[in-house]
Design a protein around this motif. Structure first.
Motif, PDB file in Angstrom:
ATOM      1  N   SER A   1     -20.444  17.381 -21.596  1.00  0.00           N
ATOM      2  CA  SER A   1     -21.317  16.255 -22.115  1.00  0.00           C
ATOM      3  C   SER A   1     -20.875  16.277 -23.546  1.00  0.00           C
ATOM      4  N   ALA A   2     -21.518  15.210 -24.332  1.00  0.00           N
ATOM      5  CA  ALA A   2     -21.496  15.296 -25.864  1.00  0.00           C
ATOM      6  C   ALA A   2     -22.159  16.109 -26.481  1.00  0.00           C
ATOM      7  N   TRP A   3     -23.015  17.164 -25.712  1.00  0.00           N
ATOM      8  CA  TRP A   3     -23.669  18.178 -26.440  1.00  0.00           C
ATOM      9  C   TRP A   3     -23.067  19.507 -25.927  1.00  0.00           C
ATOM     10  N   HIS A   4     -22.222  19.513 -24.660  1.00  0.00           N
ATOM     11  CA  HIS A   4     -21.507  20.912 -24.232  1.00  0.00           C
ATOM     12  C   HIS A   4     -20.224  20.697 -23.854  1.00  0.00           C
ATOM     13  N   SER A   5     -19.349  21.274 -24.134  1.00  0.00           N
ATOM     14  CA  SER A   5     -17.890  20.902 -23.977  1.00  0.00           C
ATOM     15  C   SER A   5     -17.290  21.606 -22.514  1.00  0.00           C
ATOM     16  N   ALA A   6     -18.129  22.457 -22.120  1.00  0.00           N
ATOM     17  CA  ALA A   6     -17.655  23.052 -20.644  1.00  0.00           C
ATOM     18  C   ALA A   6     -18.386  22.647 -19.645  1.00  0.00           C
ATOM     19  N   TRP A   7     -17.943  23.039 -18.307  1.00  0.00           N
ATOM     20  CA  TRP A   7     -18.668  23.052 -17.198  1.00  0.00           C
ATOM     21  C   TRP A   7     -19.634  23.980 -17.229  1.00  0.00           C
ATOM     22  N   ARG A   8     -20.753  23.741 -16.668  1.00  0.00           N
ATOM     23  CA  ARG A   8     -21.755  25.023 -16.754  1.00  0.00           C
ATOM     24  C   ARG A   8     -22.475  25.026 -15.284  1.00  0.00           C
ATOM     25  N   CYS A   9     -22.736  26.279 -14.796  1.00  0.00           N
ATOM     26  CA  CYS A   9     -23.269  26.842 -13.672  1.00  0.00           C
ATOM     27  C   CYS A   9     -24.526  27.413 -13.953  1.00  0.00           C
ATOM     28  N   ASP A  10     -25.814  27.002 -13.248  1.00  0.00           N
ATOM     29  CA  ASP A  10     -27.132  27.551 -13.620  1.00  0.00           C
ATOM     30  C   ASP A  10     -27.203  28.847 -13.344  1.00  0.00           C
ATOM     31  N   ALA A  11     -26.229  29.720 -12.690  1.00  0.00           N
ATOM     32  CA  ALA A  11     -26.209  31.087 -12.309  1.00  0.00           C
ATOM     33  C   ALA A  11     -25.519  31.826 -13.288  1.00  0.00           C
ATOM     34  N   HIS A  12     -24.068  31.190 -13.595  1.00  0.00           N
ATOM     35  CA  HIS A  12     -23.109  31.739 -14.130  1.00  0.00           C
ATOM     36  C   HIS A  12     -22.679  31.373 -15.534  1.00  0.00           C
ATOM     37  N   GLY A  13     -23.336  30.316 -16.032  1.00  0.00           N
ATOM     38  CA  GLY A  13     -23.116  29.736 -17.044  1.00  0.00           C
ATOM     39  C   GLY A  13     -21.852  28.965 -17.386  1.00  0.00           C
ATOM     40  N   ASP A  14     -21.074  29.069 -18.358  1.00  0.00           N
ATOM     41  CA  ASP A  14     -19.810  28.191 -18.678  1.00  0.00           C
ATOM     42  C   ASP A  14     -18.943  28.860 -17.614  1.00  0.00           C
ATOM     43  N   VAL A  15     -18.141  27.994 -17.050  1.00  0.00           N
ATOM     44  CA  VAL A  15     -17.192  28.406 -16.081  1.00  0.00           C
ATOM     45  C   VAL A  15     -16.195  27.263 -16.097  1.00  0.00           C
ATOM     46  N   LEU A  16     -14.923  27.650 -15.443  1.00  0.00           N
ATOM     47  CA  LEU A  16     -13.928  26.555 -15.211  1.00  0.00           C
ATOM     48  C   LEU A  16     -14.297  26.073 -13.993  1.00  0.00           C
ATOM     49  N   PRO A  17     -14.099  24.942 -13.656  1.00  0.00           N
ATOM     50  CA  PRO A  17     -14.269  24.323 -12.277  1.00  0.00           C
ATOM     51  C   PRO A  17     -13.385  24.501 -11.279  1.00  0.00           C
ATOM     52  N   PHE A  18     -14.015  24.955  -9.971  1.00  0.00           N
ATOM     53  CA  PHE A  18     -13.339  24.934  -8.892  1.00  0.00           C
ATOM     54  C   PHE A  18     -13.035  23.588  -8.074  1.00  0.00           C
ATOM     55  N   GLN A  19     -11.998  22.958  -8.392  1.00  0.00           N
ATOM     56  CA  GLN A  19     -11.616  21.493  -8.002  1.00  0.00           C
ATOM     57  C   GLN A  19     -11.991  21.259  -6.314  1.00  0.00           C
ATOM     58  N   PRO A  20     -12.114  20.002  -6.006  1.00  0.00           N
ATOM     59  CA  PRO A  20     -12.331  19.890  -4.640  1.00  0.00           C
ATOM     60  C   PRO A  20     -10.841  20.187  -4.019  1.00  0.00           C
ATOM     61  N   PRO A  21     -10.979  20.844  -2.736  1.00  0.00           N
ATOM     62  CA  PRO A  21      -9.583  21.313  -2.168  1.00  0.00           C
ATOM     63  C   PRO A  21      -8.616  19.978  -1.760  1.00  0.00           C
ATOM     64  N   ARG A  22      -7.339  20.498  -1.735  1.00  0.00           N
ATOM     65  CA  ARG A  22      -6.361  19.270  -1.300  1.00  0.00           C
ATOM     66  C   ARG A  22      -5.858  19.493  -0.013  1.00  0.00           C
ATOM     67  N   HIS A  23      -5.949  18.725   0.710  1.00  0.00           N
ATOM     68  CA  HIS A  23      -5.457  18.669   2.093  1.00  0.00           C
ATOM     69  C   HIS A  23      -4.034  19.146   2.196  1.00  0.00           C
ATOM     70  N   PRO A  24      -3.447  19.798   3.191  1.00  0.00           N
ATOM     71  CA  PRO A  24      -2.023  20.204   3.394  1.00  0.00           C
ATOM     72  C   PRO A  24      -1.041  18.944   3.408  1.00  0.00           C
ATOM     73  N   SER A  25      -0.122  18.944   2.491  1.00  0.00           N
ATOM     74  CA  SER A  25       0.894  17.986   2.343  1.00  0.00           C
ATOM     75  C   SER A  25       2.021  18.306   1.204  1.00  0.00           C
ATOM     76  N   SER A  26       3.024  17.503   1.267  1.00  0.00           N
ATOM     77  CA  SER A  26       4.009  17.940   0.065  1.00  0.00           C
ATOM     78  C   SER A  26       3.461  17.283  -1.164  1.00  0.00           C
ATOM     79  N   THR A  27       2.757  16.543  -1.129  1.00  0.00           N
ATOM     80  CA  THR A  27       1.995  15.775  -2.477  1.00  0.00           C
ATOM     81  C   THR A  27       1.259  16.880  -3.079  1.00  0.00           C
ATOM     82  N   SER A  28       0.415  17.453  -2.235  1.00  0.00           N
ATOM     83  CA  SER A  28      -0.387  18.603  -2.626  1.00  0.00           C
ATOM     84  C   SER A  28       0.001  19.733  -3.120  1.00  0.00           C
ATOM     85  N   VAL A  29       1.373  19.852  -2.625  1.00  0.00           N
ATOM     86  CA  VAL A  29       2.125  21.336  -3.404  1.00  0.00           C
ATOM     87  C   VAL A  29       2.691  20.892  -4.717  1.00  0.00           C
TER      88      VAL A  29
END
Length: 209
Positions: free
Chosen positions: A18-46
């Motif tokens: 947000s404008a006040w905090h530049s990182a993704w934040r977990c209530d339990a683990h603080g600032d983290v990098l985001p685990f993105q939604p998974p990609r379905h199996p395909s050549s495009t995903s590769v």
């Protein structure tokens, strides 16, 4: 399939930057990098995963007989690049019917491997590699040691190190560990290869955490 990034350590919901905090934040683990939604199996995903990843994208190649690639995942965003990669596979175990396997490469401290392993994390834990290795697999032509990491009884977890990153192999059911230990897996890095004719299967529910 989940539609929003989650915490790589607990798969919980994140507060976006947000404008006040530049990182993704977990209530339990603080600032983290985001685990993105998974990609379905395909050549495009590769292509998307391997072009964005800072860490290896490990694929057993050739695949064990009867096994299929069933999805991909990554931790990070367009600013950081992929700091953890996940390749999911499904196929027959040696003795107990169908099995699932995820292979994870991640920078230390990310915590994704520990989360899939059912551990508090973020890493395998002190002393996990004190004894002789429980399995060895080939990584880019080099024998690489893996140690069994004790977690929930429903899965087999092995961890080691390759190219300066954690390497996790996690199989369900627990008996699927024999695939890891006995199939003599040979891992290649999808980032460095010309396009392969990868056989894809149905999307793995293991990624839909």
């Amino acid at each position: 399939m989940r539609a929003a990034p989650t915490c790589p350590r607990c798969f919980g919901l994140l507060h976006p930057p947000s404008a006040w905090h530049s990182a993704w934040r977990c209530d339990a683990h603080g600032d983290v990098l985001p685990f993105q939604p998974p990609r379905h199996p395909s050549s495009t995903s590769v292509d998307l995963v391997r072009n964005n990843s800072v860490v290896p994208v490990w694929l057993p190649w050739p695949l064990p007989a009867g096994w299929l690639v069933t999805g991909f995942g990554e931790v990070g965003d367009e600013r950081t690049g992929g700091r953890a990669s996940v390749v999911a596979l499904s196929g027959p175990s040696v003795t107990h019917g169908p099995a699932d396997l995820v292979i994870i490469a991640e920078e230390p401290g990310i915590g994704l491997g520990a989360a899939f392993a059912g551990l508090d994390g973020p890493d395998p834990g002190v002393g996990f590699d004190e004894g002789p290795p429980n399995a060895k697999i080939d990584v880019l032509g080099h024998p690489t040691a893996l140690w069994c990491v004790h977690g929930p009884a429903d899965r087999a977890v092995y961890a080691g190190e390759a190219m300066g990153n954690w390497l996790w192999t996690i199989g369900w059911p627990a008996e699927a560990g024999c695939v890891i230990a006995l199939a003599q897996l040979s891992l290649v890095d999808l980032r460095d290869l010309a396009p392969l004719d990868i056989p894809f299967g149905a999307f793995s529910p293991r990624l839909d955490t």
